[in-house]
Design an enzyme around this catalytic site. Sequence first.
Site, PDB file in Angstrom:
ATOM      1  N   GLY A  51     -34.246  10.363   2.166  1.00 49.96           N
ATOM      2  CA  GLY A  51     -32.986  10.729   1.509  1.00 49.96           C
ATOM      3  C   GLY A  51     -32.782  12.327   1.677  1.00 49.96           C
ATOM      4  N   LEU A  52     -31.649  12.933   1.222  1.00 51.92           N
ATOM      5  CA  LEU A  52     -31.581  14.553   1.181  1.00 51.92           C
ATOM      6  C   LEU A  52     -32.589  15.022   0.206  1.00 51.92           C
ATOM      7  CD1 LEU A  52     -27.850  14.938   1.378  1.00 51.92           C
ATOM      8  CD2 LEU A  52     -29.667  15.169   3.260  1.00 51.92           C
ATOM      9  N   SER A  53     -32.997  16.156   0.260  1.00 51.85           N
ATOM     10  CA  SER A  53     -33.755  17.129  -0.633  1.00 51.85           C
ATOM     11  C   SER A  53     -32.657  17.078  -1.936  1.00 51.85           C
ATOM     12  CB  SER A  53     -34.075  18.583  -0.225  1.00 51.85           C
ATOM     13  OG  SER A  53     -34.802  19.262  -1.011  1.00 51.85           O
ATOM     14  N   GLY A  54     -33.464  16.950  -2.917  1.00 51.92           N
ATOM     15  CA  GLY A  54     -32.843  16.629  -4.275  1.00 51.92           C
ATOM     16  C   GLY A  54     -32.158  15.449  -4.521  1.00 51.92           C
ATOM     17  N   SER A 107     -37.432  12.853   6.081  1.00 53.37           N
ATOM     18  CA  SER A 107     -37.432  12.198   7.501  1.00 53.37           C
ATOM     19  C   SER A 107     -36.161  11.869   8.015  1.00 53.37           C
ATOM     20  CB  SER A 107     -38.050  10.561   7.098  1.00 53.37           C
ATOM     21  OG  SER A 107     -37.793   9.901   6.175  1.00 53.37           O
TER      22      SER A 107
END
Length: 211
Positions: A45-48, A119
Site C-alpha cells: 500500500g501507499l506510504s502512510g 512494493s
Amino acid sequence: MTTTINESSADPTATENIVWHQHTVDKAARAANKQQQPCVLWFTGLSGSGKSTVAGALENELHKAGYHTYLLDGDNVRFGLCGDLGFSDDDRKENIRRVGEVAKLMVDAGVIVLTAFISPHRQERELVRALLGDSEFIEIHVDADLAICEQRDPKGLYKKARAGEIKNFTGIDAVYEAPTKPELYLDNGNNPVSTSVQQIMTYLSQQGHIK
C-alpha cells in the site's frame, strides 16, 4: 550426490556447480513443531496507509497466541540486507527480490512472515508469489486514500515530495499498481487497526495457518 567446489577459485555466476541441499529436518517438520502452517503476509500500500502499523499489531496478536513470526519492515531491511540499494526502479525491484528470497527461507523454517513494503509494482509482487506458491503467499492490500496518507505523513515524506525534495515518490510522481485480486483487502482509511487485525486473524484460521 552433492558437488563440492573450491569457493576461492569458483566463478560465483557458475550456478551449474551449485545444488540445493535437502536437509533431514524439512519445512513440514519445522511447521509441525511450531504447530502452525508457515506463510508470507505481504502488506502492500501507499506510504502512510498503515502497513507497518497493522503488521505490527497483527504480529503482537500472533505472538501472544504463541505463534512463531518475524516482521520484515521496509525501512529495517535497508539498514543491512538492502543497505547498498537506492530508490531507482531497478533498486526497488532488487530490494523486493531480496526480501522475497529471505521470506522464502523463513517460510522453510516454519515461520509466519509479515512484510510491510510499498512494493508498488504488481510484477514484483507476483514474482515473490511464484517463489512461494499461492497457498503460502497472502497479498494484503492496505488501502487508504492518498489524501489520508498525506494527512498522516508519519515521516514527512509527502511534504518533501510535494516540495520536489524527493523524486520518484510513490503516489506523487511514481505509480502505485494496486492489487487486482488480493487475498485480503483492508480499508485502513476508515476502519480501526483492530478491525484489520481481526480480519486477518480470521482469514489465517480459516485457511489453516493457525488454530
